[in-house]
Design a protein around this motif. Structure first.
Motif, PDB file in Angstrom:
ATOM      1  N   PRO A 152       8.895  30.687  49.501  1.00 55.67           N
ATOM      2  CA  PRO A 152       8.719  31.700  50.557  1.00 55.67           C
ATOM      3  C   PRO A 152       7.255  32.080  50.765  1.00 55.67           C
ATOM      4  N   GLU A 153       6.460  32.116  49.700  1.00 51.83           N
ATOM      5  CA  GLU A 153       5.043  32.484  49.842  1.00 51.83           C
ATOM      6  C   GLU A 153       4.280  31.450  50.652  1.00 51.83           C
ATOM      7  N   ILE A 154       4.600  30.184  50.442  1.00 53.87           N
ATOM      8  CA  ILE A 154       3.913  29.122  51.187  1.00 53.87           C
ATOM      9  C   ILE A 154       4.360  29.141  52.642  1.00 53.87           C
ATOM     10  N   LEU A 155       5.636  29.305  52.867  1.00 48.04           N
ATOM     11  CA  LEU A 155       6.152  29.370  54.233  1.00 48.04           C
ATOM     12  C   LEU A 155       5.555  30.549  54.986  1.00 48.04           C
ATOM     13  N   VAL A 186      -4.856  16.167  64.023  1.00 51.37           N
ATOM     14  CA  VAL A 186      -4.130  16.249  62.759  1.00 51.37           C
ATOM     15  C   VAL A 186      -5.211  16.491  61.718  1.00 51.37           C
ATOM     16  N   ALA A 187      -5.124  17.605  61.014  1.00 49.24           N
ATOM     17  CA  ALA A 187      -6.132  17.948  60.011  1.00 49.24           C
ATOM     18  C   ALA A 187      -5.433  18.177  58.678  1.00 49.24           C
ATOM     19  N   THR A 188      -5.965  17.556  57.635  1.00 44.13           N
ATOM     20  CA  THR A 188      -5.391  17.675  56.297  1.00 44.13           C
ATOM     21  C   THR A 188      -6.437  18.243  55.361  1.00 44.13           C
ATOM     22  N   TYR A 189      -6.046  19.253  54.584  1.00 48.77           N
ATOM     23  CA  TYR A 189      -6.952  19.958  53.674  1.00 48.77           C
ATOM     24  C   TYR A 189      -6.395  19.932  52.258  1.00 48.77           C
ATOM     25  N   ALA A 190      -7.266  19.804  51.283  1.00 46.96           N
ATOM     26  CA  ALA A 190      -6.856  19.905  49.888  1.00 46.96           C
ATOM     27  C   ALA A 190      -6.286  21.301  49.659  1.00 46.96           C
ATOM     28  N   ALA A 191      -5.215  21.372  48.857  1.00 46.17           N
ATOM     29  CA  ALA A 191      -4.583  22.662  48.536  1.00 46.17           C
ATOM     30  C   ALA A 191      -4.323  22.690  47.032  1.00 46.17           C
ATOM     31  N   GLY A 192      -5.370  22.919  46.283  1.00 46.35           N
ATOM     32  CA  GLY A 192      -5.242  22.965  44.838  1.00 46.35           C
ATOM     33  C   GLY A 192      -5.225  21.587  44.218  1.00 46.35           C
ATOM     34  N   ARG A 193      -4.690  21.524  42.996  1.00 48.33           N
ATOM     35  CA  ARG A 193      -4.717  20.278  42.227  1.00 48.33           C
ATOM     36  C   ARG A 193      -3.689  19.258  42.686  1.00 48.33           C
ATOM     37  N   SER A 194      -2.593  19.705  43.289  1.00 47.94           N
ATOM     38  CA  SER A 194      -1.506  18.760  43.517  1.00 47.94           C
ATOM     39  C   SER A 194      -0.857  18.840  44.894  1.00 47.94           C
ATOM     40  N   ALA A 195      -1.522  19.458  45.863  1.00 47.33           N
ATOM     41  CA  ALA A 195      -0.903  19.609  47.185  1.00 47.33           C
ATOM     42  C   ALA A 195      -1.946  19.469  48.289  1.00 47.33           C
ATOM     43  N   ALA A 243      -6.407  28.720  54.241  1.00 43.31           N
ATOM     44  CA  ALA A 243      -4.981  28.614  53.910  1.00 43.31           C
ATOM     45  C   ALA A 243      -4.766  27.584  52.803  1.00 43.31           C
ATOM     46  N   GLY A 244      -5.487  26.478  52.847  1.00 46.88           N
ATOM     47  CA  GLY A 244      -5.386  25.476  51.792  1.00 46.88           C
ATOM     48  C   GLY A 244      -5.772  26.056  50.440  1.00 46.88           C
ATOM     49  N   THR A 245      -6.809  26.868  50.426  1.00 46.62           N
ATOM     50  CA  THR A 245      -7.236  27.518  49.180  1.00 46.62           C
ATOM     51  C   THR A 245      -6.161  28.464  48.669  1.00 46.62           C
ATOM     52  N   ARG A 246      -5.598  29.284  49.561  1.00 45.54           N
ATOM     53  CA  ARG A 246      -4.556  30.240  49.140  1.00 45.54           C
ATOM     54  C   ARG A 246      -3.308  29.521  48.628  1.00 45.54           C
ATOM     55  N   ILE A 247      -2.891  28.487  49.324  1.00 43.88           N
ATOM     56  CA  ILE A 247      -1.717  27.721  48.896  1.00 43.88           C
ATOM     57  C   ILE A 247      -1.998  27.051  47.552  1.00 43.88           C
ATOM     58  N   GLY A 248      -3.182  26.483  47.422  1.00 47.52           N
ATOM     59  CA  GLY A 248      -3.556  25.846  46.168  1.00 47.52           C
ATOM     60  C   GLY A 248      -3.578  26.814  45.007  1.00 47.52           C
ATOM     61  N   GLU A 249      -4.115  28.014  45.234  1.00 43.90           N
ATOM     62  CA  GLU A 249      -4.147  29.028  44.168  1.00 43.90           C
ATOM     63  C   GLU A 249      -2.736  29.425  43.760  1.00 43.90           C
ATOM     64  N   PHE A 250      -1.851  29.580  44.737  1.00 48.20           N
ATOM     65  CA  PHE A 250      -0.467  29.933  44.428  1.00 48.20           C
ATOM     66  C   PHE A 250       0.197  28.833  43.604  1.00 48.20           C
ATOM     67  N   LEU A 251       0.076  27.581  44.060  1.00 49.55           N
ATOM     68  CA  LEU A 251       0.727  26.477  43.365  1.00 49.55           C
ATOM     69  C   LEU A 251       0.115  26.232  41.990  1.00 49.55           C
ATOM     70  N   ASP A 252      -1.205  26.305  41.896  1.00 48.89           N
ATOM     71  CA  ASP A 252      -1.875  26.056  40.614  1.00 48.89           C
ATOM     72  C   ASP A 252      -1.544  27.131  39.586  1.00 48.89           C
ATOM     73  N   SER A 253      -1.320  28.351  40.058  1.00 53.53           N
ATOM     74  CA  SER A 253      -0.987  29.429  39.121  1.00 53.53           C
ATOM     75  C   SER A 253       0.433  29.264  38.568  1.00 53.53           C
ATOM     76  N   ARG A 254       1.288  28.570  39.297  1.00 49.54           N
ATOM     77  CA  ARG A 254       2.675  28.358  38.867  1.00 49.54           C
ATOM     78  C   ARG A 254       2.854  27.114  38.019  1.00 49.54           C
ATOM     79  N   ALA A 255       2.008  26.121  38.196  1.00 51.03           N
ATOM     80  CA  ALA A 255       2.162  24.843  37.490  1.00 51.03           C
ATOM     81  C   ALA A 255       1.185  24.771  36.323  1.00 51.03           C
TER      82      ALA A 255
END
Length: 159
Positions: free
Chosen positions: A5-8, A81-90, A112-124
């Motif tokens: 839900p946070e990513i969405l 089409v733009a793709t951005y790094a989002a943490g270590r694995s997304a 947004a890529g930074t925020r998503i990456g921080e969320f995912l990296d903090s969980r994994a």
């Protein structure tokens, strides 16, 4: 896989902040959809294509000595089409119409890529980072100047 839900929420906020943004998708680096807001676009196919493009982009940045992957932008006749790094694995992939403000697209996409990456990296816990999957960087090679190659081409003065 159920969307976080946070990513969405982040994808929806991003769509509201960037005029002419038509879709947003967060995916793992191996092409699995984490969350998507992509009306009219099949998200599984888009995630798989994003993973393929990411692989090429990572090899290109490595081969040219440009460092770790940060972003990739493709412009088509009808948009971006733009793709951005989002943490270590997304990665975060955005779709936008041709009339989008590209500077705004990059600014908001990077954030947004930074925020998503921080969320995912903090969980994994200590997953293998995107950059660790790359082969070790070869030492820089210098090239010698090439000598002119003889040709068999005929000129108008040859008989």
């Amino acid at each position: 896989m159920a969307a976080e839900p946070e990513i969405l929420d982040e994808l929806r906020r991003l769509r509201s902040r960037v005029p002419y943004l038509t879709g947003a998708l967060a995916a793992s680096v191996d092409g699995l959809v984490l969350a998507q807001d992509t009306p009219g676009v099949e998200p599984d196919g888009m995630a798989a294509l994003t993973a393929a493009a990411l692989g090429v982009a990572m090899r290109l940045t490595d081969a040219t000595g440009q460092g770790d992957f940060r972003e990739l932008t493709v412009r088509g006749a009808y948009g971006y089409v733009a793709t951005y790094a989002a943490g270590r694995s997304a990665v975060l992939t955005l779709l936008a119409q041709d009339r989008v403000n590209v500077g705004r697209l990059h600014l908001e996409g990077r954030r947004a890529g930074t925020r998503i990456g921080e969320f995912l990296d903090s969980r994994a816990p200590a997953e293998t980072p995107v950059t660790a999957a790359k082969p070790a960087r070869a030492p820089t090679r210098t090239r010698a100047a090439r000598s002119p190659r003889p040709t068999n081409a005929r000129t108008s003065t040859d008989s």
